[in-house]
Design an enzyme around this catalytic site. Structure first.
Site, PDB file in Angstrom:
ATOM      1  N   LYS A   1       0.848  -1.189   0.000  1.00 14.99           N
ATOM      2  CA  LYS A   1       0.000   0.000   0.000  1.00 14.99           C
ATOM      3  C   LYS A   1       0.886   1.242   0.000  1.00 14.99           C
ATOM      4  O   LYS A   1       1.962   1.220   0.604  1.00 14.99           O
ATOM      5  CB  LYS A   1      -0.846   0.037   1.282  1.00 14.99           C
ATOM      6  CG  LYS A   1      -1.980  -0.948   1.343  1.00 14.99           C
ATOM      7  CD  LYS A   1      -2.753  -0.773   2.652  1.00 14.99           C
ATOM      8  CE  LYS A   1      -3.818  -1.844   2.823  1.00 14.99           C
ATOM      9  NZ  LYS A   1      -4.909  -1.769   1.830  1.00 14.99           N
TER      10      LYS A   1
ATOM     11  N   ARG B   1      -9.966 -11.717   2.215  1.00 19.75           N
ATOM     12  CA  ARG B   1     -10.832 -12.779   1.689  1.00 19.75           C
ATOM     13  C   ARG B   1     -10.125 -14.124   1.721  1.00 19.75           C
ATOM     14  O   ARG B   1     -10.766 -15.162   1.799  1.00 19.75           O
ATOM     15  CB  ARG B   1     -11.299 -12.393   0.278  1.00 19.75           C
ATOM     16  CG  ARG B   1     -10.181 -12.242  -0.700  1.00 19.75           C
ATOM     17  CD  ARG B   1     -10.613 -11.495  -1.959  1.00 19.75           C
ATOM     18  NE  ARG B   1     -10.743 -10.053  -1.735  1.00 19.75           N
ATOM     19  CZ  ARG B   1     -11.158  -9.190  -2.653  1.00 19.75           C
ATOM     20  NH1 ARG B   1     -11.527  -9.619  -3.859  1.00 19.75           N
ATOM     21  NH2 ARG B   1     -11.243  -7.915  -2.392  1.00 19.75           N
TER      22      ARG B   1
HETATM   23  N1  BES Z   1      -7.940  -4.050   4.672  1.00 16.36           N
HETATM   24  C1  BES Z   1      -8.173  -3.616   3.344  1.00 16.36           C
HETATM   25  C2  BES Z   1      -9.509  -2.897   3.166  1.00 16.36           C
HETATM   26  C3  BES Z   1      -9.688  -1.598   3.913  1.00 16.36           C
HETATM   27  C4  BES Z   1      -9.566  -0.394   3.260  1.00 16.36           C
HETATM   28  C5  BES Z   1     -10.067  -1.592   5.241  1.00 16.36           C
HETATM   29  C6  BES Z   1      -9.770   0.793   3.930  1.00 16.36           C
HETATM   30  C7  BES Z   1     -10.267  -0.409   5.918  1.00 16.36           C
HETATM   31  C8  BES Z   1     -10.132   0.796   5.257  1.00 16.36           C
HETATM   32  C9  BES Z   1      -8.163  -4.822   2.403  1.00 16.36           C
HETATM   33  O1  BES Z   1      -7.341  -5.867   2.784  1.00 16.36           O
HETATM   34  C10 BES Z   1      -7.655  -4.333   1.090  1.00 16.36           C
HETATM   35  O2  BES Z   1      -6.520  -3.929   1.031  1.00 16.36           O
HETATM   36  N2  BES Z   1      -8.477  -4.403   0.061  1.00 16.36           N
HETATM   37  C11 BES Z   1      -8.094  -3.989  -1.252  1.00 16.36           C
HETATM   38  C12 BES Z   1      -8.597  -5.026  -2.211  1.00 16.36           C
HETATM   39  C13 BES Z   1      -8.132  -4.818  -3.623  1.00 16.36           C
HETATM   40  C14 BES Z   1      -6.650  -5.102  -3.722  1.00 16.36           C
HETATM   41  C15 BES Z   1      -8.917  -5.736  -4.514  1.00 16.36           C
HETATM   42  C16 BES Z   1      -8.737  -2.634  -1.510  1.00 16.36           C
HETATM   43  O3  BES Z   1      -9.882  -2.450  -1.146  1.00 16.36           O
HETATM   44  O4  BES Z   1      -8.061  -1.779  -2.078  1.00 16.36           O
HETATM   45 MN    MN Z   2      -5.338  -5.595   2.093  1.00 15.22          MN
END
Ligand code: BES
Ligand code: MN
Ligand code: ZN
Length: 501
Positions: free
Chosen positions: A278, A352
């Site tokens: 990230k 997931r």
């Molecule tokens: N933990 C994150 C989702 C999240 C985002 C939680 C903001 C709380 C606040 C999750 O693991 C994630 O990174 N999801 C990605 C998925 C994508 C790579 C398909 C996302 O939402 O960007």
């Molecule tokens: Mn994630």
């Protein structure tokens, strides 16, 4: 802090402050009018002059002199009448308790539950007032070595009740509110503590303590057992981290011939994204990624305390998601507990994956109903913002039950469609399924991914990515983890146990 349930009248109660509610633009009514008469109409005149507006969570403190036995009356704004009376009471109660505590009050009384419209049941308004007070008073424990804080409240008296009998439904509801309010704050504490403290093994220790205190069965599988069981998805996510993963299972035994509920919570103790790293500004606050797991642990703690006659199993897959020379990679293919193969497209879609193994394991343990709670997708924050969690599921009745429980718990949810058209976004050329379905409908495709691992079991998924964390201090709740999901899971279990109307 003591909570006392009293049949005494508002006019007779003693202490540092008495809280009453006031709707926007409305004069004091019912019991509040009685208090106002004792104050020679002071409240009404302040409403007329515009000093008391009744805006949601606005607090006005009046000193009673010797006109009432209680030293102060705090008028708490309930906002527009007819909006959502229970949510108004909940928030006003939190705002008032916090406001008064911070100004040196120690013993307060509340009549906020008396201000709801005739259609609202007193059990519900008392519970909302009690839960609201608890969540309002929470102030967390920051890692500061110097903190100058006002003392805690000694007592809240809930006054004007039909009965003080401990078996009276209203008193029972108030006590349940105390348990679920405390559980919510426990979840918030786990979320707010830093990720170097809240590791997967620390979550397992918390589970062991909950089990010991509440008489639950507990098991925390480590990396070897997780690997041996064939949980290749959880193992893959955990590979990049030095902290050993845990699969936490807590079981509360209830009637054996009824439904068997599994509560599954994402326990990602820090989400860096892994090799699909990230950007730094999105990585901060990713300690919140175990908020679903915290809600499940907290709910299990509360159910044990309430001793519900229902079979409930909490399952929390716990790990960090970090990049390293051992970390799992985009293009990897991993095999989940149920034997399905998953193509990894993005290592940041890790929630997931760990849930896939946990959900399949919950089925394996014999669950008839599964509810999972997870900070799963950024797309859910875009769709619903911070006021509403996303819900989807395979069983319409269970979806309804969850949304209803959320309504009661002051945790709003909105259903998203799991139409079959979305499923093909997860088709993989090399494996049974891939872990990312592209940008369109990102919350729904994540839901579809989870659905693949629950078979025919009735299942509901709650995406709390937008609601798990509050970015600012509000009158009724400080910044940080909200504990969302905790009270919904408790209310759902109570409903399924038939313990509450
Ligand atoms: N933990 C994150 C989702 C999240 C985002 C939680 C903001 C709380 C606040 C999750 O693991 C994630 O990174 N999801 C990605 C998925 C994508 C790579 C398909 C996302 O939402 O960007
Ligand atoms: Mn994630
Ligand atoms: Zn995550």
């Amino acid at each position: 802090m003591e909570i006392r349930f009293s049949a005494g009248s508002l006019r007779d109660c003693e202490g540092d402050a008495l809280v009453i509610g006031c709707f926007e633009g409305a004069r004091p009514e019912g019991p509040a009018a009685e208090v106002d008469r004792a104050l020679d109409g002071l409240i009404e005149s302040l409403v007329e002059s515009g000093e008391i507006r009744g805006k949601q969570s606005e607090i006005t403190v009046l000193h009673t002199g010797d006109r009432l036995p209680c030293a102060r009356v705090a008028v708490a704004g309930l906002g527009e009448a007819g909006r959502d009376p229970l949510l108004s009471v909940r928030r006003a109660s939190g705002a008032a308790a916090r406001y008064l505590r911070d100004r040196g009050c120690r013993r307060i009384a509340t009549g906020l539950h008396l201000g709801t419209p005739p259609g609202v049941r007193p059990e519900h308004s008392v519970r909302a007032a009690v839960e609201g007070a608890y969540t309002g008073l929470y102030r967390g424990e920051e890692c500061k070595t110097k903190r100058d804080l006002p003392d805690e409240l000694d007592e809240i008296a809930v006054v004007g009740l039909p009965s003080e009998d401990r078996d009276d439904p209203v008193v029972v509801a108030g006590r349940a509110g105390q348990v679920s309010g405390e559980a919510t704050n426990y979840a918030r504490r786990l979320i707010n503590l830093p990720p170097n403290e809240i590791t997967p093994s620390r979550l397992a220790r918390e589970a062991a303590e909950i089990a010991a205190a509440g008489g639950l069965e507990v098991e925390a599988l480590g990396p070897e057992q997780i690997g041996e069981l064939g949980m290749g998805a959880l193992s893959a996510v955990a590979r990049g981290s030095e902290e050993p993963a845990r699969l936490i299972v807590l079981r509360h035994r209830g009637r054996a011939d009824g439904p068997r509920i599994a509560l599954v919570g994402k326990g990602l103790t820090f989400d860096s994204g892994g090799l699909s790293l990230k950007p730094s500004d999105r990585m901060t606050a990713m300690k919140q990624d175990m908020a679903g797991g915290a809600a499940v642990l907290a709910a299990m703690r509360a159910l044990a305390e309430m001793d519900l006659n229902l079979d409930v199993t909490g399952v929390v897959p716990a790990t960090e998601n970090l990049p390293s020379g051992r970390a799992y990679k985009p293009d990897d293919v991993v095999k989940a507990f149920d034997g399905k193969t998953i193509e990894i497209v993005n290592t940041d879609a890790e929630g997931r994956l760990i849930l896939a193994d946990a959900l399949a394991y919950a089925c394996h343990l014999g669950a008839t109903h599964i509810v999972d709670v997870a900070t799963l997708t950024g797309a859910c924050v875009i769709a619903l913002g911070h006021a509403t969690s996303g819900v989807m599921g395979s069983d319409p009745a269970l979806v309804e039950a969850v949304i209803d429980a959320g309504e009661r718990a002051g945790e709003r949810m909105w259903r998203l469609p799991l139409f079959p058209e979305y499923r093909s976004q997860l088709d993989s050329k090399v494996a049974d399924i891939k872990n990312v379905g592209g940008r369109p409908a990102g919350t729904i495709t994540a839901g579809w991914f989870l659905r693949e691992f629950v078979g025919e079991t009735a299942w509901v998924h709650i995406d709390i990515a937008g609601t798990a964390w509050s970015e600012k201090d509000e009158p009724h709740q400080i910044e940080g983890g909200t504990g969302v999901g905790t009270r919904t899971l408790i209310a759902l279990a109570e409903r399924m146990a038939g313990g509450e109307a």
